[in-house]
Write an enzyme that holds these catalytic residues in place. Structure first.
Site, PDB file in Angstrom:
ATOM      1  CG  ASP A  28      -7.649 -31.384 -39.327  1.00  0.00           C
ATOM      2  OD1 ASP A  28      -6.945 -31.064 -38.344  1.00  0.00           O
ATOM      3  OD2 ASP A  28      -7.397 -32.369 -40.045  1.00  0.00           O
ATOM      4  N   GLY A  31      -2.841 -26.439 -36.486  1.00  0.00           N
ATOM      5  CA  GLY A  31      -1.396 -26.592 -36.284  1.00  0.00           C
ATOM      6  C   GLY A  31      -0.632 -26.216 -37.542  1.00  0.00           C
ATOM      7  CG  HIS A  45      -5.172 -25.132 -31.101  1.00  0.00           C
ATOM      8  ND1 HIS A  45      -5.696 -25.944 -32.073  1.00  0.00           N
ATOM      9  CD2 HIS A  45      -4.123 -25.821 -30.575  1.00  0.00           C
ATOM     10  CE1 HIS A  45      -4.992 -27.072 -32.139  1.00  0.00           C
ATOM     11  NE2 HIS A  45      -4.038 -27.008 -31.238  1.00  0.00           N
ATOM     12  CB  SER A  73     -11.173 -36.325 -31.505  1.00  0.00           C
ATOM     13  OG  SER A  73      -9.823 -36.746 -31.413  1.00  0.00           O
ATOM     14  CG  LEU A 139     -26.790 -22.001 -34.812  1.00  0.00           C
ATOM     15  CD1 LEU A 139     -26.945 -22.798 -36.105  1.00  0.00           C
ATOM     16  CD2 LEU A 139     -25.487 -21.201 -34.855  1.00  0.00           C
ATOM     17  NE  ARG A 196     -10.163 -33.863 -41.299  1.00  0.00           N
ATOM     18  CZ  ARG A 196      -9.881 -34.827 -40.450  1.00  0.00           C
ATOM     19  NH1 ARG A 196     -10.676 -35.878 -40.362  1.00  0.00           N
ATOM     20  NH2 ARG A 196      -8.808 -34.772 -39.680  1.00  0.00           N
ATOM     21  NE  ARG A 202      -7.118 -38.413 -40.929  1.00  0.00           N
ATOM     22  CZ  ARG A 202      -6.049 -38.018 -41.625  1.00  0.00           C
ATOM     23  NH1 ARG A 202      -5.825 -38.491 -42.827  1.00  0.00           N
ATOM     24  NH2 ARG A 202      -5.201 -37.155 -41.091  1.00  0.00           N
ATOM     25  CG  LEU A 203     -16.411 -39.405 -41.234  1.00  0.00           C
ATOM     26  CD1 LEU A 203     -17.417 -40.500 -40.957  1.00  0.00           C
ATOM     27  CD2 LEU A 203     -17.021 -38.043 -40.914  1.00  0.00           C
TER      28      LEU A 203
HETATM   29  C1  IPE Z   1     -10.017 -34.358 -35.915  1.00  0.00           C
HETATM   30  O1  IPE Z   1      -8.807 -33.833 -36.273  1.00  0.00           O
HETATM   31  C2  IPE Z   1     -10.453 -33.798 -34.597  1.00  0.00           C
HETATM   32  C3  IPE Z   1     -10.792 -32.382 -34.580  1.00  0.00           C
HETATM   33  C4  IPE Z   1     -10.811 -31.558 -35.612  1.00  0.00           C
HETATM   34  C5  IPE Z   1     -11.141 -31.870 -33.282  1.00  0.00           C
HETATM   35  P1  IPE Z   1      -7.414 -34.571 -35.978  1.00  0.00           P
HETATM   36  O2  IPE Z   1      -6.353 -33.645 -36.457  1.00  0.00           O
HETATM   37  O3  IPE Z   1      -7.358 -35.007 -34.572  1.00  0.00           O
HETATM   38  O4  IPE Z   1      -7.518 -35.864 -36.892  1.00  0.00           O
HETATM   39  P2  IPE Z   1      -6.407 -36.812 -37.537  1.00  0.00           P
HETATM   40  O5  IPE Z   1      -5.507 -37.256 -36.417  1.00  0.00           O
HETATM   41  O6  IPE Z   1      -5.657 -35.996 -38.545  1.00  0.00           O
HETATM   42  O7  IPE Z   1      -7.165 -37.920 -38.173  1.00  0.00           O
HETATM   43  C1  IPE Z   2      -7.638 -29.063 -35.422  1.00  0.00           C
HETATM   44  O1  IPE Z   2      -6.372 -28.648 -35.800  1.00  0.00           O
HETATM   45  C2  IPE Z   2      -7.924 -28.802 -33.959  1.00  0.00           C
HETATM   46  C3  IPE Z   2      -7.883 -29.993 -33.093  1.00  0.00           C
HETATM   47  C4  IPE Z   2      -7.740 -31.228 -33.492  1.00  0.00           C
HETATM   48  C5  IPE Z   2      -8.006 -29.765 -31.671  1.00  0.00           C
HETATM   49  P1  IPE Z   2      -5.101 -29.559 -35.586  1.00  0.00           P
HETATM   50  O2  IPE Z   2      -4.512 -29.242 -34.239  1.00  0.00           O
HETATM   51  O3  IPE Z   2      -5.422 -30.988 -35.808  1.00  0.00           O
HETATM   52  O4  IPE Z   2      -4.123 -29.022 -36.719  1.00  0.00           O
HETATM   53  P2  IPE Z   2      -3.202 -29.906 -37.667  1.00  0.00           P
HETATM   54  O5  IPE Z   2      -4.078 -30.942 -38.292  1.00  0.00           O
HETATM   55  O6  IPE Z   2      -2.144 -30.502 -36.801  1.00  0.00           O
HETATM   56  O7  IPE Z   2      -2.664 -28.931 -38.658  1.00  0.00           O
HETATM   57 MG    MG Z   3      -5.465 -32.186 -37.431  1.00  0.00          MG
END
Ligand code: IPE
Ligand code: IPE
Ligand code: MG
Length: 253
Positions: A28, A31, A45, A73, A139, A196, A202-203
């Protein structure tokens, strides 16, 4: 690439490292990594894929047998269309560009998640990489793509209910093992450790059933910044955890 896992003990400070047999990673913060640098989210990404390549190498070098990474997700469909398209293209490009390297490194690839809303060409690509790496026994890299833990459990329930309806299974025979057999992760051990990144705790619907006894380590760095030092720090934290599985600590006398 061929670092002795025992050598990790000397690298890390504070004693020998315990290596999880199954590591789960919620990658995570892509962005936010991009935003902090005045870049588009998509750049984050792209950079995240480099961190993933690096993590795969680290897992091979340190003897992690199974790695599951959360890359899209079932809730990520609510994001802007352009961003979704970019992430889907990244998966395609990763599979194509890294296939030979994964084969060379004896990595078995498994993609888990719902395939029902994926384009046929993407499904073919996924099946191809799974097929071409299925005899590898190094792996196991599990990519959770279009994955949601609740959806996974609901799908397992539907399959089991159909068996009951067909008369091939009695409700009294349904055990935890019956459900586990129907999950996407069937055959894999439960994750020992889930990391994480980005400071969120969170999960977000990742491996709900499977994480019943996982240890959790949350780190502040955004996913593209996760490197070998972060990995070793997390393993050190994990190594200091006492896992009890509902039992009591062994008494010395
Ligand atoms: C969880 O991250 C999904 C992935 C890392 C692919 P999100 O960025 O989607 O989760 P929330 O919305 O912050 O809970
Ligand atoms: C995780 O990074 C990748 C995916 C969920 C696809 P994010 O895109 O959720 O990045 P943030 O959480 O907005 O910074
Ligand atoms: Mg995110």
């Amino acid at each position: 690439m061929s670092m002795d896992p025992a050598a990790t003990a000397t690298i890390a400070q504070g004693g020998p490292l315990r290596i999880p047999a199954h590591l789960g990673v919620i990658m995570d913060g892509n962005g936010r990594w991009a935003k902090a640098r005045g870049k588009m989210r998509t750049e984050g990404h792209k950079e995240g894929v480099k961190a993933l390549r690096n993590l795969v190498e680290l897992c091979i070098n340190h003897g992690v047998a199974n790695l599951t990474v959360f890359s899209f997700s079932s809730e990520n469909w609510t994001r802007p269309r352009d961003e979704i398209a970019f992430i889907f293209n990244l998966l395609r490009r990763f599979v194509v560009s890294d296939l030979q390297r994964l084969i060379r490194n004896n990595v078995r690839v498994r993609i888990i998640g719902s395939r029902s809303d994926l384009e046929p060409s993407l499904i073919r690509l996924i099946e191809d990489v799974e097929c071409k790496t299925r005899h590898n026994n190094g792996l196991t890299l599990v990519v959770a793509f279009n994955y949601g833990g609740k959806a996974e459990i609901a799908e397992a329930c539907r399959t089991i209910a159909r068996a009951v309806e067909a008369g091939t299974l009695s409700p009294d025979e349904i055990t935890e093992a019956t459900i586990e057999r129907e999950l996407y992760t069937s055959g894999l051990p439960d994750p020992d450790l889930i990391i994480r990144t980005s400071g969120e705790q969170r999960l977000s619907n990742f491996l709900l059933w499977q994480s019943a006894y996982a240890e959790f380590v949350f780190v502040e760095e955004n996913w593209p910044d996760f490197n070998e030092a972060s990995f070793l720090r997390v393993l050190q934290t994990y190594s200091g955890r006492e896992r009890r599985f509902g039992s009591v600590k062994a008494q010395s006398s």
